[in-house]
Scaffold this active site. Structure first.
Site, PDB file in Angstrom:
ATOM      1  N   LYS A  13       6.632  -0.984  -6.943  1.00  0.00           N
ATOM      2  CA  LYS A  13       8.039  -0.829  -7.715  1.00  0.00           C
ATOM      3  C   LYS A  13       8.449  -1.437  -8.890  1.00  0.00           C
ATOM      4  CE  LYS A  13       8.623   1.952  -3.380  1.00  0.00           C
ATOM      5  NZ  LYS A  13       9.794   1.581  -1.951  1.00  0.00           N
ATOM      6  N   SER A  19      13.451   4.534   0.680  1.00  0.00           N
ATOM      7  CA  SER A  19      14.016   3.712   0.359  1.00  0.00           C
ATOM      8  C   SER A  19      14.369   3.132  -0.482  1.00  0.00           C
ATOM      9  CB  SER A  19      12.634   2.474   0.046  1.00  0.00           C
ATOM     10  OG  SER A  19      11.376   3.439  -0.572  1.00  0.00           O
TER      11      SER A  19
END
Length: 282
Positions: A223, A178
């Site tokens: 996140k 990611s």
């Protein structure tokens, strides 16, 4: 010496027996239930717990013992940027090699900044710690290579000579795919004289392929929380995660969703140059 130990053990057993003989059956049953409950809470949990993880400035240096650059470039001039480009992560417990107890999982249910889900929703059933670590590292290695390919192709299309450029990316304690988009943006920033960030702290996440397509990731809400915690004011997210981003952006953080490296770079430079209200946040 051995006979004394046996005497003490016998005396302790007798006192324990007398203690329970003077208590009711209901009391003993309740005590047993409490003990069994404590054992169950201390047992390994079948759940995975995710929390906001650390961030890493891809334009900077590692904070560990190596202290090297996250993105090391040879064969070309590089340029510094006073801002930061933060890749974001999720801390995962309960995955192979990182066991967690039921009590920790139970506490996680009541924490709004924690996600608790069954193990099988995160990792394949029966996966070993070695297999999990190897898969995570393989995904990271592939992500870094595709980020290099995408970034160099992006620069070449804009007339930048990238022949002979050699790139190595280093990161500690982070796996998975990611961080690809942020690696690509970081490499472009280092190879161009412009200060793309404009001195700002900009975070983001998203996979990338060699053609520059930005893909969906997991844990985007966590996140964003990690990005806000570490001082970011803007967050770049994959367009494929737009539905999850909407309504979950922490106060004080603005976001932009992108689907390609070109869109991500345009958003980055617009933020860095402070062009009015663009790009618009969700």
């Amino acid at each position: 010496m051995h006979s004394t130990r046996r005497f003490h053990a016998k005396g302790a057993f007798q006192r324990l027996r007398r203690y329970f003989e003077t208590r009711s059956l209901r009391y003993c049953a309740g005590l047993l239930a409490v003990l069994l409950g404590l054992v169950a809470l201390a047992a390994p949990s079948p759940y995975c717990i995710e929390t906001p993880g650390p961030t890493q400035d891809v334009l900077g240096k590692l904070t560990g013992r190596s202290g090297g650059e996250v993105i090391a470039v040879e064969g070309a001039d590089t340029y510094t940027d006073e801002g930061e480009l933060l890749l974001t992560t999720v801390n995962a417990s309960g995955v192979p090699g990182y066991p967690v107890s039921n009590i920790v999982a139970l506490i996680g249910w009541f924490d709004p900044d924690t996600v608790v889900m069954p193990n099988e929703a995160v990792v394949p059933i029966g996966q070993t710690a070695e297999e999990y670590a190897g898969e995570s590292q393989q995904e990271m290695d592939q992500s870094q290579q595709e980020a290099v390919d995408a970034a160099l192709a992006f620069l070449q299309d804009r007339g930048v000579d990238v022949s002979g450029v050699d790139v190595e990316m280093h990161v500690e304690g982070i796996g998975g795919p990611s961080a690809g988009m942020m690696y690509a943006l970081g490499l472009i920033d280092k190879l161009t004289p412009e200060s793309e960030t404009g001195g700002r702290t900009i975070a983001g996440t998203g996979t990338i392929d060699a053609e520059g397509n930005v893909g969906a990731i997991g844990g985007v809400r966590l996140k964003m929380l990690g990005a806000k915690r570490d001082g970011a004011t803007w967050f770049l997210a994959p367009e494929a995660n737009a539905a999850e981003v909407a309504g979950n952006v922490p106060e004080g953080l603005r976001d932009v969703c992108v689907s390609t490296l070109s869109e991500a770079y345009d958003a980055l430079t617009a933020i860095g140059q402070g062009r009015g209200g663009w790009p618009a946040a969700l």
